[in-house]
Motif scaffolding. Structure first.
Motif, PDB file in Angstrom:
ATOM      1  N   PRO A 102      99.267  -1.104  81.241  1.00 64.63           N
ATOM      2  CA  PRO A 102     100.688  -1.890  81.205  1.00 64.63           C
ATOM      3  C   PRO A 102     100.535  -2.620  79.738  1.00 64.63           C
ATOM      4  CG  PRO A 102      99.686  -2.492  83.228  1.00 64.63           C
ATOM      5  CD  PRO A 102      98.542  -1.545  82.606  1.00 64.63           C
ATOM      6  N   GLN A 103     101.995  -2.454  79.183  1.00 60.76           N
ATOM      7  CA  GLN A 103     101.930  -2.767  77.749  1.00 60.76           C
ATOM      8  C   GLN A 103     101.374  -4.282  77.586  1.00 60.76           C
ATOM      9  OE1 GLN A 103     103.060  -0.862  75.223  1.00 60.76           O
ATOM     10  NE2 GLN A 103     102.589  -2.616  73.909  1.00 60.76           N
ATOM     11  N   ALA A 104     101.582  -5.099  78.726  1.00 61.58           N
ATOM     12  CA  ALA A 104     101.207  -6.525  78.611  1.00 61.58           C
ATOM     13  C   ALA A 104      99.777  -6.812  78.432  1.00 61.58           C
ATOM     14  CB  ALA A 104     101.687  -7.433  79.853  1.00 61.58           C
ATOM     15  N   ALA A 105      98.929  -5.936  78.912  1.00 62.00           N
ATOM     16  CA  ALA A 105      97.569  -5.871  79.027  1.00 62.00           C
ATOM     17  C   ALA A 105      96.898  -5.190  77.722  1.00 62.00           C
ATOM     18  CB  ALA A 105      96.868  -5.167  80.249  1.00 62.00           C
ATOM     19  N   LYS A 106      97.497  -4.510  76.918  1.00 61.01           N
ATOM     20  CA  LYS A 106      96.917  -3.905  75.841  1.00 61.01           C
ATOM     21  C   LYS A 106      96.241  -4.571  74.843  1.00 61.01           C
ATOM     22  CE  LYS A 106      99.422   0.490  76.377  1.00 61.01           C
ATOM     23  NZ  LYS A 106     100.356   1.529  75.841  1.00 61.01           N
ATOM     24  N   LYS A 107      96.811  -5.950  74.765  1.00 62.43           N
ATOM     25  CA  LYS A 107      96.238  -6.736  73.412  1.00 62.43           C
ATOM     26  C   LYS A 107      94.920  -7.259  73.852  1.00 62.43           C
ATOM     27  CE  LYS A 107      97.305 -11.098  71.298  1.00 62.43           C
ATOM     28  NZ  LYS A 107      98.344 -12.299  71.444  1.00 62.43           N
ATOM     29  N   ARG A 108      94.594  -7.269  75.221  1.00 62.77           N
ATOM     30  CA  ARG A 108      93.095  -7.721  75.538  1.00 62.77           C
ATOM     31  C   ARG A 108      92.413  -6.943  75.195  1.00 62.77           C
ATOM     32  NH1 ARG A 108      91.021 -12.221  76.649  1.00 62.77           N
ATOM     33  NH2 ARG A 108      92.545 -12.872  78.173  1.00 62.77           N
ATOM     34  N   ALA A 109      92.463  -5.412  74.920  1.00 59.03           N
ATOM     35  CA  ALA A 109      91.560  -4.509  74.592  1.00 59.03           C
ATOM     36  C   ALA A 109      90.790  -4.822  73.213  1.00 59.03           C
ATOM     37  CB  ALA A 109      92.351  -2.889  74.342  1.00 59.03           C
ATOM     38  N   LEU A 110      91.628  -5.492  72.352  1.00 57.90           N
ATOM     39  CA  LEU A 110      90.927  -6.030  71.140  1.00 57.90           C
ATOM     40  C   LEU A 110      89.669  -6.484  71.460  1.00 57.90           C
ATOM     41  CD1 LEU A 110      94.107  -6.797  69.201  1.00 57.90           C
ATOM     42  CD2 LEU A 110      92.810  -4.699  68.974  1.00 57.90           C
ATOM     43  N   ASP A 111      89.524  -7.487  72.367  1.00 61.10           N
ATOM     44  CA  ASP A 111      88.349  -8.225  72.768  1.00 61.10           C
ATOM     45  C   ASP A 111      87.232  -7.467  73.195  1.00 61.10           C
ATOM     46  OD1 ASP A 111      89.793 -10.509  72.055  1.00 61.10           O
ATOM     47  OD2 ASP A 111      90.245 -11.036  74.076  1.00 61.10           O
ATOM     48  N   TRP A 112      87.634  -6.153  73.454  1.00 67.50           N
ATOM     49  CA  TRP A 112      86.470  -5.375  74.230  1.00 67.50           C
ATOM     50  C   TRP A 112      85.988  -4.068  73.370  1.00 67.50           C
ATOM     51  CZ3 TRP A 112      90.371  -4.651  78.934  1.00 67.50           C
ATOM     52  CH2 TRP A 112      90.273  -6.054  79.362  1.00 67.50           C
TER      53      TRP A 112
END
Length: 266
Positions: free
Chosen positions: A125-135
């Motif tokens: 989901p688009q809302a979750a993609k920003k979190r990938a920068l932490d991973w």
């Protein structure tokens, strides 16, 4: 983890683009604090409740209570604090590896491997993609639906469903406790978003509420793991998700369960 005193530890703040602490970090650090008070036993289960949203830029203080130390099992209770507020509570149980008994396990789904899968950002989901920068130290790949049968995408009675491959790309030693804590971190990455696969257009407030894990066999997170995840129910502003974790040998190494807030924004 920084020792603060007897059975007290501090989990460091992790750089992030978010103001709220990632739930997987809270679970992993809470488990690690408990592990540091146990000798000769590995984690076999944990149950965690998130009480307050954490401030990502601040460390978390963990207090460990030694509930029981037996010959076969040990139990711990962990509380996490920031600014004097209790933000999480966890119970964790530990078991030695000498017991033997009946054996069986759910079979690993026959799905394409990581080399045939795609970057998970293509389906998240688009809302979750920003979190990938932490991973950035995790390689996460989704098995595309066009390589799955209809029965694999929609298994009877299991609601929304997805298959993801995970591997940590860092240099890790063989300490099983560290791999278990890393799996706890991993377990909160994508599980709750499985409940959103059939609702991609809704504007929602999303947050983890509680989290449970059962560690069934030795695990290495620096080798590929398949997480077969599904959501049996969503309603009343919450969603329930579950996951089975397999290694590439087909062994079921862990089972996950999480309930999270999926509240419509008004």
């Amino acid at each position: 983890m920084k020792p603060l005193g007897e059975d007290m530890y501090q989990g460091p703040a992790i750089p992030t683009a978010f103001t709220r602490t990632f739930g997987g970090q809270v679970v992993a650090q809470g488990l690690r604090a408990a592990q540091l008070t146990v000798d000769g036993k590995n984690t076999h289960s944990l149950h965690c409740y998130f009480l307050e949203g954490g401030v990502a830029a601040q460390p978390i203080d963990f207090r460990v209570e030694r509930v029981r130390d037996g010959r076969s099992f040990a139990a711990r209770r962990v509380e996490g604090y920031q600014n004097g507020k209790r933000m999480m509570i966890m119970t964790a149980s530990f078991h030695h590896d000498q017991d033997r008994g009946p054996e069986h396990a759910t079979q690993m789904p026959q799905v394409p491997g990581p080399e045939e899968s795609i970057d998970h950002l293509e389906i998240r989901p688009q809302a979750a993609k920003k979190r990938a920068l932490d991973w950035m130290d995790w390689d996460i790949r989704a098995v595309p639906e066009d390589k799955l049968s209809h029965e694999q995408i929609h298994p009877a009675g299991q609601g929304t469903h997805q298959y993801l491959w995970f591997k940590n790309t860092s240099d890790m030693d063989s300490d099983q406790a560290v791999h278990q804590a890393a799996l706890a971190y991993l377990s909160d990455m994508t599980l709750l978003y499985t409940a959103l696969l059939d609702h991609p257009a809704q504007e929602l407030q999303v947050a983890s509420l509680d989290h449970a894990m059962w560690f069934l066999r030795p695990v290495r997170v620096d080798e590929w793991l398949l997480v077969d995840q599904y959501s049996p129910s969503a309603g009343g502003g919450v969603g329930l998700t579950k996951g089975n974790v397999f290694n590439q040998a087909g062994e079921l190494v862990a089972v996950l369960s999480q309930e999270g807030l999926l509240r419509a924004k008004h």
